[in-house]
Design an enzyme around this catalytic site. Structure first.
Site, PDB file in Angstrom:
ATOM      1  N   GLY A  36      -2.038 -12.091  -8.862  1.00 46.46           N
ATOM      2  CA  GLY A  36      -2.329 -12.576 -10.203  1.00 46.46           C
ATOM      3  C   GLY A  36      -2.659 -14.047 -10.236  1.00 46.46           C
TER       4      GLY A  36
ATOM      5  N   TYR B 120      -3.737   2.930   5.215  1.00 52.29           N
ATOM      6  CA  TYR B 120      -2.565   3.282   6.020  1.00 52.29           C
ATOM      7  C   TYR B 120      -3.003   3.806   7.389  1.00 52.29           C
ATOM      8  CZ  TYR B 120       1.119   3.220   2.342  1.00 52.29           C
ATOM      9  OH  TYR B 120       2.044   2.871   1.391  1.00 52.29           O
TER      10      TYR B 120
ATOM     11  N   HIS C 160      -8.023   4.772  -1.459  1.00 55.19           N
ATOM     12  CA  HIS C 160      -8.343   3.592  -0.649  1.00 55.19           C
ATOM     13  C   HIS C 160      -7.135   3.156   0.173  1.00 55.19           C
ATOM     14  CE1 HIS C 160      -8.079  -0.816  -0.190  1.00 55.19           C
ATOM     15  NE2 HIS C 160      -9.390  -0.818  -0.028  1.00 55.19           N
ATOM     16  N   ASN C 161      -5.974   3.069  -0.480  1.00 57.47           N
ATOM     17  CA  ASN C 161      -4.788   2.590   0.225  1.00 57.47           C
ATOM     18  C   ASN C 161      -4.286   3.604   1.246  1.00 57.47           C
ATOM     19  OD1 ASN C 161      -5.063   0.453  -1.527  1.00 57.47           O
ATOM     20  ND2 ASN C 161      -2.895   0.348  -2.031  1.00 57.47           N
TER      21      ASN C 161
ATOM     22  N   SER D 289      -8.675  -4.544  -4.885  1.00 60.14           N
ATOM     23  CA  SER D 289      -8.499  -4.663  -3.438  1.00 60.14           C
ATOM     24  C   SER D 289      -9.114  -5.975  -2.950  1.00 60.14           C
ATOM     25  CB  SER D 289      -9.146  -3.478  -2.714  1.00 60.14           C
ATOM     26  OG  SER D 289      -8.854  -3.521  -1.331  1.00 60.14           O
TER      27      SER D 289
END
Length: 299
Positions: free
Chosen positions: A12, A179, A174-175, A121
């Site tokens: 942020g 991984y 995406h995540n 991302s």
């Protein structure tokens, strides 16, 4: 354009600077007074409360949430529902579970408050210099916000992906892919460590970052991590699961889709809490490099 940003953590804070540098009139708040004071020194107005931030925004208001998924998002949306007016917009830029987003979108729509889900991302560097944004929500609302997303994204790094929940769904996928990629890199370096050769890991990661098929941001993160600690001796090989990989495996099971690599990489993170291998050290170091995620330091 003027908007309010709630949440000045690793991502942020950098997003606020990104917006400010693109002439977006961003105002911000955070529970941390030092973070607010730090940002104020960059020329960005900050407020001590969500209520004060909302009061200063012109209608229709736009409020961007950049906070951890789960209870914090739920509580903030409940508060905002009583502060905002019809056609005001809330953007959830965190990693919320997409089914929660669909429900929240429906609940806020009952008050004509619009929820947009923005999968974000690129890590802290991307947040500051050009993020990758995957946005879901009502098409007319997202179209109105498109100049904002285009301004703070890397060129070619923003797309409207569909209705409510789709932005968080594709970020979850995406995540999950992330991984699997990280685990493969970590296991490769585990085998290098077990080999009979004295490998310079930083030099090799640098070579692999320049022209190889496996070059990319993650390999550059590995290179940078080894430049700071040639054998990763200062950290433990424990890797946290932040939720998205687990959600993706659960979604794959519900839909009958085989995701063996991603499932195995998720279980490897669970295993890392019991037995720290070099592969998990490499993965932990990568996560720290690109996202500022915590690592377990050796005592």
């Amino acid at each position: 354009m003027e908007l309010g940003l709630i949440g000045l953590g690793k991502m942020g804070y950098q997003l606020a600077l990104n917006m400010h540098s693109h002439q977006i009139d961003v105002v911000a708040t955070d529970v941390s007074a030092p973070q607010r004071e730090k940002l104020a020194k960059e020329g960005i107005r900050t407020f001590a409360s969500v209520e004060a931030l909302v009061r200063t925004l012109p209608r229709p208001r736009t409020v961007w949430l950049m906070v951890p998924s789960g209870a914090i998002v739920e509580e903030l949306l409940h508060r905002l529902a009583s502060l905002l007016d019809p056609e005001d917009v809330v953007i959830d830029g965190g990693n919320s579970m997409y089914l929660d987003t669909v429900r929240r979108h429906r609940e806020l729509a009952e008050k004509a408050i619009r929820l947009v889900d923005c999968g974000t991302s690129g890590g802290v560097i991307g947040a500051r210099n050009g993020a990758c944004l995957m946005v879901g929500g009502d098409a007319p609302v997202v179209a109105r916000l498109s100049p904002l997303f285009t301004a703070i994204a890397r060129e070619g790094g923003y797309a409207y992906v569909g209705p409510a929940g789709s932005g968080h769904f594709v970020k979850m996928v995406h995540n999950g892919i992330e991984y699997g990629m990280m685990q493969a890199i970590g296991e490769g370096f585990e085998l290098l460590k077990a080999s009979p050769y004295e490998i310079d890991y930083q030099a090799l990661a640098s070579v692999w970052s320049n022209g190889s098929i496996i070059e990319g941001l993650l390999m550059k993160n590995v290179r940078d991590a080894f430049s700071k600690d040639a054998q990763l001796e200062a950290i433990e090989g424990k890797v946290d699961d932040s939720g998205e990989g687990r959600w993706m495996v659960e979604e794959a099971l519900r839909n009958g889709v085989a995701t063996p690599v991603i499932a195995a990489s998720l279980f490897a993170r669970y295993k890392s809490k019991d037995e720290g291998k070099f592969a998990e050290k490499v993965v932990a170091a990568m996560r720290n490099e690109f996202g500022g995620h915590s690592v377990y330091k050796k005592p």
